[in-house]
Design a protein around this motif. Structure first.
Motif, PDB file in Angstrom:
ATOM      1  N   GLY A  52       4.782  27.289   5.021  1.00 36.96           N
ATOM      2  CA  GLY A  52       2.808  27.448   4.709  1.00 36.96           C
ATOM      3  C   GLY A  52       3.019  26.068   3.636  1.00 36.96           C
ATOM      4  O   GLY A  52       1.515  26.386   3.080  1.00 36.96           O
ATOM      5  N   GLN A  53       4.007  26.159   2.772  1.00 33.80           N
ATOM      6  CA  GLN A  53       3.342  25.341   1.550  1.00 33.80           C
ATOM      7  C   GLN A  53       2.812  24.238   2.077  1.00 33.80           C
ATOM      8  O   GLN A  53       3.647  23.278   2.980  1.00 33.80           O
ATOM      9  CB  GLN A  53       4.836  25.309   0.752  1.00 33.80           C
ATOM     10  CG  GLN A  53       5.135  26.553   0.142  1.00 33.80           C
ATOM     11  CD  GLN A  53       3.930  26.845  -0.840  1.00 33.80           C
ATOM     12  OE1 GLN A  53       3.791  26.138  -1.213  1.00 33.80           O
ATOM     13  NE2 GLN A  53       3.533  27.888  -0.880  1.00 33.80           N
ATOM     14  N   THR A  54       2.300  23.171   1.363  1.00 36.78           N
ATOM     15  CA  THR A  54       1.639  21.662   1.295  1.00 36.78           C
ATOM     16  C   THR A  54       3.169  20.329   1.140  1.00 36.78           C
ATOM     17  O   THR A  54       3.159  21.153   0.012  1.00 36.78           O
ATOM     18  CB  THR A  54       0.353  21.196   0.755  1.00 36.78           C
ATOM     19  OG1 THR A  54      -0.354  22.769   0.837  1.00 36.78           O
ATOM     20  CG2 THR A  54      -0.513  19.634   1.544  1.00 36.78           C
ATOM     21  N   GLN A  55       3.291  19.885   1.864  1.00 31.26           N
ATOM     22  CA  GLN A  55       4.111  18.751   1.969  1.00 31.26           C
ATOM     23  C   GLN A  55       3.491  17.850   1.704  1.00 31.26           C
ATOM     24  O   GLN A  55       2.539  17.261   2.588  1.00 31.26           O
ATOM     25  CB  GLN A  55       5.057  18.942   2.962  1.00 31.26           C
ATOM     26  CG  GLN A  55       5.828  20.024   2.477  1.00 31.26           C
ATOM     27  CD  GLN A  55       7.497  20.318   3.300  1.00 31.26           C
ATOM     28  OE1 GLN A  55       7.621  19.380   3.687  1.00 31.26           O
ATOM     29  NE2 GLN A  55       8.060  21.535   3.698  1.00 31.26           N
ATOM     30  N   ASP A  56       3.710  16.861   0.608  1.00 25.91           N
ATOM     31  CA  ASP A  56       3.600  14.614   0.776  1.00 25.91           C
ATOM     32  C   ASP A  56       4.654  14.260   1.457  1.00 25.91           C
ATOM     33  O   ASP A  56       5.931  14.716   0.868  1.00 25.91           O
ATOM     34  CB  ASP A  56       2.492  14.075  -0.052  1.00 25.91           C
ATOM     35  CG  ASP A  56       1.606  15.753  -0.469  1.00 25.91           C
ATOM     36  OD1 ASP A  56       0.726  15.407   0.895  1.00 25.91           O
ATOM     37  OD2 ASP A  56       1.360  15.683  -1.927  1.00 25.91           O
ATOM     38  N   GLN A  57       4.590  12.790   2.442  1.00 22.90           N
ATOM     39  CA  GLN A  57       5.583  12.087   1.895  1.00 22.90           C
ATOM     40  C   GLN A  57       4.534  10.545   1.764  1.00 22.90           C
ATOM     41  O   GLN A  57       3.976  10.493   2.368  1.00 22.90           O
ATOM     42  CB  GLN A  57       6.358  11.770   3.191  1.00 22.90           C
ATOM     43  CG  GLN A  57       7.825  10.908   3.728  1.00 22.90           C
ATOM     44  CD  GLN A  57       7.839  10.497   4.944  1.00 22.90           C
ATOM     45  OE1 GLN A  57       6.705  11.591   6.259  1.00 22.90           O
ATOM     46  NE2 GLN A  57       8.285  10.464   5.135  1.00 22.90           N
ATOM     47  N   LEU A  93       0.397  -0.815   0.258  1.00 16.26           N
ATOM     48  CA  LEU A  93       0.067   0.021   0.615  1.00 16.26           C
ATOM     49  C   LEU A  93       0.427   1.061  -0.256  1.00 16.26           C
ATOM     50  O   LEU A  93       2.519   1.336   0.536  1.00 16.26           O
ATOM     51  CB  LEU A  93      -0.708   0.033   1.257  1.00 16.26           C
ATOM     52  CG  LEU A  93      -2.058  -1.109   1.645  1.00 16.26           C
ATOM     53  CD1 LEU A  93      -3.089  -0.722   2.449  1.00 16.26           C
ATOM     54  CD2 LEU A  93      -3.115  -0.544   0.074  1.00 16.26           C
ATOM     55  N   ALA A  94      -0.089   2.168  -0.867  1.00 14.31           N
ATOM     56  CA  ALA A  94       1.384   3.571  -0.847  1.00 14.31           C
ATOM     57  C   ALA A  94       0.046   4.281   0.263  1.00 14.31           C
ATOM     58  O   ALA A  94      -0.868   4.335   0.092  1.00 14.31           O
ATOM     59  CB  ALA A  94       1.415   4.085  -2.122  1.00 14.31           C
ATOM     60  N   VAL A  95       0.591   5.283   1.459  1.00 13.05           N
ATOM     61  CA  VAL A  95       0.497   4.947   1.746  1.00 13.05           C
ATOM     62  C   VAL A  95       0.786   7.160   1.985  1.00 13.05           C
ATOM     63  O   VAL A  95       1.802   7.366   2.357  1.00 13.05           O
ATOM     64  CB  VAL A  95       0.285   4.595   3.586  1.00 13.05           C
ATOM     65  CG1 VAL A  95      -0.407   6.299   4.823  1.00 13.05           C
ATOM     66  CG2 VAL A  95      -0.668   3.448   3.653  1.00 13.05           C
ATOM     67  N   THR A  96       0.172   8.021   1.902  1.00 19.88           N
ATOM     68  CA  THR A  96       0.427   9.929   1.523  1.00 19.88           C
ATOM     69  C   THR A  96       0.176  10.038   3.028  1.00 19.88           C
ATOM     70  O   THR A  96      -0.800  10.210   3.273  1.00 19.88           O
ATOM     71  CB  THR A  96       0.125  10.262   0.475  1.00 19.88           C
ATOM     72  OG1 THR A  96       0.317   9.147  -0.648  1.00 19.88           O
ATOM     73  CG2 THR A  96       0.636  11.508   0.233  1.00 19.88           C
ATOM     74  N   ARG A  97       0.756  11.045   3.239  1.00 22.03           N
ATOM     75  CA  ARG A  97      -0.178  11.960   4.721  1.00 22.03           C
ATOM     76  C   ARG A  97       1.127  13.277   4.449  1.00 22.03           C
ATOM     77  O   ARG A  97       1.939  13.355   3.458  1.00 22.03           O
ATOM     78  CB  ARG A  97       0.648  11.898   6.028  1.00 22.03           C
ATOM     79  CG  ARG A  97       2.768  12.198   5.820  1.00 22.03           C
ATOM     80  CD  ARG A  97       3.047  11.719   7.293  1.00 22.03           C
ATOM     81  NE  ARG A  97       4.545  12.598   7.966  1.00 22.03           N
ATOM     82  CZ  ARG A  97       5.050  13.459   8.464  1.00 22.03           C
ATOM     83  NH1 ARG A  97       3.642  13.752   8.507  1.00 22.03           N
ATOM     84  NH2 ARG A  97       6.081  13.378   8.654  1.00 22.03           N
ATOM     85  N   SER A  98       0.266  14.333   4.342  1.00 22.38           N
ATOM     86  CA  SER A  98       0.416  15.514   3.973  1.00 22.38           C
ATOM     87  C   SER A  98       0.450  16.855   5.132  1.00 22.38           C
ATOM     88  O   SER A  98      -0.563  16.293   6.420  1.00 22.38           O
ATOM     89  CB  SER A  98      -0.961  16.261   3.199  1.00 22.38           C
ATOM     90  OG  SER A  98      -0.527  15.252   1.866  1.00 22.38           O
ATOM     91  N   TRP A  99       1.096  17.521   5.721  1.00 20.47           N
ATOM     92  CA  TRP A  99       1.075  18.322   6.232  1.00 20.47           C
ATOM     93  C   TRP A  99       1.635  19.814   5.676  1.00 20.47           C
ATOM     94  O   TRP A  99       2.483  20.021   4.762  1.00 20.47           O
ATOM     95  CB  TRP A  99       2.273  18.232   7.160  1.00 20.47           C
ATOM     96  CG  TRP A  99       3.619  18.000   7.268  1.00 20.47           C
ATOM     97  CD1 TRP A  99       4.559  19.309   7.458  1.00 20.47           C
ATOM     98  CD2 TRP A  99       4.531  17.297   6.740  1.00 20.47           C
ATOM     99  NE1 TRP A  99       5.575  18.218   6.774  1.00 20.47           N
ATOM    100  CE2 TRP A  99       5.584  17.968   5.895  1.00 20.47           C
ATOM    101  CE3 TRP A  99       3.873  15.667   5.657  1.00 20.47           C
ATOM    102  CZ2 TRP A  99       6.844  16.906   5.280  1.00 20.47           C
ATOM    103  CZ3 TRP A  99       5.610  15.409   5.373  1.00 20.47           C
ATOM    104  CH2 TRP A  99       6.654  15.792   4.787  1.00 20.47           C
ATOM    105  N   LYS A 100       1.654  20.845   6.155  1.00 17.12           N
ATOM    106  CA  LYS A 100       2.000  22.133   6.025  1.00 17.12           C
ATOM    107  C   LYS A 100       3.622  22.135   6.850  1.00 17.12           C
ATOM    108  O   LYS A 100       3.686  22.453   7.957  1.00 17.12           O
ATOM    109  CB  LYS A 100       1.104  23.682   6.889  1.00 17.12           C
ATOM    110  CG  LYS A 100       0.130  23.272   5.436  1.00 17.12           C
ATOM    111  CD  LYS A 100      -0.798  24.483   5.201  1.00 17.12           C
ATOM    112  CE  LYS A 100      -1.993  24.883   4.113  1.00 17.12           C
ATOM    113  NZ  LYS A 100      -2.934  26.156   4.070  1.00 17.12           N
ATOM    114  N   GLY A 101       4.087  23.020   5.988  1.00 16.86           N
ATOM    115  CA  GLY A 101       5.727  23.291   6.579  1.00 16.86           C
ATOM    116  C   GLY A 101       5.516  24.029   7.224  1.00 16.86           C
ATOM    117  O   GLY A 101       5.207  25.166   7.167  1.00 16.86           O
ATOM    118  N   GLN A 102       7.042  24.968   7.310  1.00 14.83           N
ATOM    119  CA  GLN A 102       7.090  26.238   8.479  1.00 14.83           C
ATOM    120  C   GLN A 102       7.221  27.104   7.476  1.00 14.83           C
ATOM    121  O   GLN A 102       6.661  28.066   7.527  1.00 14.83           O
ATOM    122  CB  GLN A 102       8.630  26.281   8.552  1.00 14.83           C
ATOM    123  CG  GLN A 102       8.918  25.238   9.405  1.00 14.83           C
ATOM    124  CD  GLN A 102       9.838  25.012  10.329  1.00 14.83           C
ATOM    125  OE1 GLN A 102      11.108  25.575   9.878  1.00 14.83           O
ATOM    126  NE2 GLN A 102      10.586  24.444  11.617  1.00 14.83           N
TER     127      GLN A 102
END
Length: 150
Positions: A45-50, A34-43
């Motif tokens: 303010g840009q959305t980042q995905d891993q 499974l490919a599981v992606t999490r998203s968050w906002k960096g310092q």
């Protein structure tokens, strides 16, 4: 000594079609990732995905059903436990693997859209009968709690 707790819940997309094989004693085992992606906002303010790629193994009927109804790219929710195992590779090197042993799963989304059943998974029964639901008007009198059977 405290008893441990080992529970994993993942929702992601299949990275490949399920590989199912049968062990010498007749037990079926299915492997997939499974490919599981999490998203968050960096310092900034840009959305980042891993994205993490998680290996999963499903034994018996659970694996057979997953193999029957999902394919590469399909979303899937699984729950189970983490398992760590050791093995020797082709060159005789000792390797370790951590994987999710799937104990339960839920299909996510509308299923396959490569057939004429409107996205239903293959071999799934098609029910094109529509049932009309009639909602009766109820009056505004108070409910007598003594009439409730429980």
């Amino acid at each position: 000594m405290a008893k441990g707790f080992n529970k994993v819940i993942l929702m992601g997309n299949m990275t490949r079609d399920v590989e199912t094989r049968t062990t010498p004693n007749g037990q079926s085992v299915s492997n997939f990732s499974l490919a599981v992606t999490r998203s968050w906002k960096g310092q900034d303010g840009q959305t980042q995905d891993q994205t993490s790629f998680i290996n999963c193994v499903a034994w018996g009927k659970v694996g057979e059903i997953i193999a029957q109804y999902v394919q590469k790219g399909s979303p899937l929710l699984v729950s189970g436990r983490l398992d760590q195992r050791s093995y020797d590779d082709k060159d005789g090197n000792k390797r370790q693997a951590v994987e999710v042993v799937v104990e339960d799963f839920n299909f996510i989304g509308g299923g396959r859209s490569d057939d004429s059943t409107g996205g239903a998974p293959r071999n799934a029964p098609s029910n094109n009968k529509s049932k009309d639901v009639v909602i009766e008007d109820i009056d505004d009198k108070p409910i007598d709690l003594s009439e409730i059977p429980f």
